[in-house]
Write a protein that holds these residues in place. Structure first.
Motif, short mmCIF file in Angstrom:
data_model
loop_
_atom_site.label_atom_id
_atom_site.label_comp_id
_atom_site.label_asym_id
_atom_site.label_seq_id
_atom_site.Cartn_x
_atom_site.Cartn_y
_atom_site.Cartn_z
N ARG A 4 0.85 -1.19 0.00
CA ARG A 4 0.00 0.00 0.00
C ARG A 4 0.88 1.24 0.00
N ARG A 6 0.50 5.50 0.69
CA ARG A 6 -0.38 6.53 1.23
C ARG A 6 0.00 7.87 0.63
N LEU A 32 -7.39 9.80 -9.05
CA LEU A 32 -6.80 8.56 -8.53
C LEU A 32 -6.62 7.54 -9.65
N PRO A 63 -11.10 3.37 -9.36
CA PRO A 63 -11.02 3.47 -7.91
C PRO A 63 -12.26 2.91 -7.23
N THR A 65 -14.09 2.71 -3.07
CA THR A 65 -14.07 3.37 -1.76
C THR A 65 -14.41 2.35 -0.69
N LYS A 69 -12.11 6.13 2.68
CA LYS A 69 -10.86 5.93 1.95
C LYS A 69 -11.15 5.49 0.52
N TYR A 71 -9.30 3.96 -3.04
CA TYR A 71 -8.11 3.24 -3.45
C TYR A 71 -8.28 2.69 -4.87
N GLU A 73 -6.23 -0.40 -7.37
CA GLU A 73 -5.31 -1.54 -7.27
C GLU A 73 -4.70 -1.85 -8.62
N SER A 114 4.68 6.91 -6.19
CA SER A 114 3.80 7.50 -5.18
C SER A 114 4.39 8.78 -4.57
#
Length: 136
Positions: A4, A6, A32, A63, A65, A69, A71, A73, A114
């Motif tokens: 992961r 952040r 995102l 994305p 949720t 949050k 995200y 993958e 990132s």
């Protein structure tokens, strides 16, 4: 266990979301996804390609949720899952990877990409806001 990353330096991004108002969730999702697509492109340059099956198995999801949050993958595997795990985890001291491919073909490029993600996402959201109010 999946790796992961952040987003750091969230204050400017949060201010951009305030400016976006009701469009904030949509703009956040788009930003995102763009970030995930660009990180994925980097992984594609270093994923091992003995037969091409592993490279072809790569996908971006989301994305999505979960609570507050969001995200996205990046995955590799499918029918190549055993090979994917093998070549991702075997260090250069124990396995040969032909340049430019390498072990940690997913983890390392994504971690590197990132860095600066918060700033890039802020720019993306602000650009979306500006385009929304563009006068043709």
């Amino acid at each position: 266990m999946p790796s992961r990353v952040r987003v750091k330096n969230l204050a400017p991004l949060q201010k951009a979301f305030i400016l976006a108002g009701a469009d904030a969730p949509l703009f956040a999702a788009r930003a995102l996804r763009e970030e995930a697509d660009e990180a994925f492109a980097l992984t594609q340059t270093v994923v091992p390609v003995r037969t091409g099956v592993l490279r072809a198995s790569g996908e971006v999801h989301g994305p999505r949720t979960r609570g507050t949050k969001a995200y996205a993958e990046i995955t590799y595997g499918g029918p190549a899952a055993p090979y994917a795990i093998y070549v991702h985890e075997i260090p250069p001291s124990r396995a040969k990877h032909d340049y430019p491919t390498r072990w940690k073909y997913l983890e390392n490029p994504v971690r590197e990409y990132s860095k600066g993600m918060g700033e890039r996402m802020t720019r993306r959201v602000l650009d979306m806001i500006a385009r929304k109010f563009e006068i043709s």
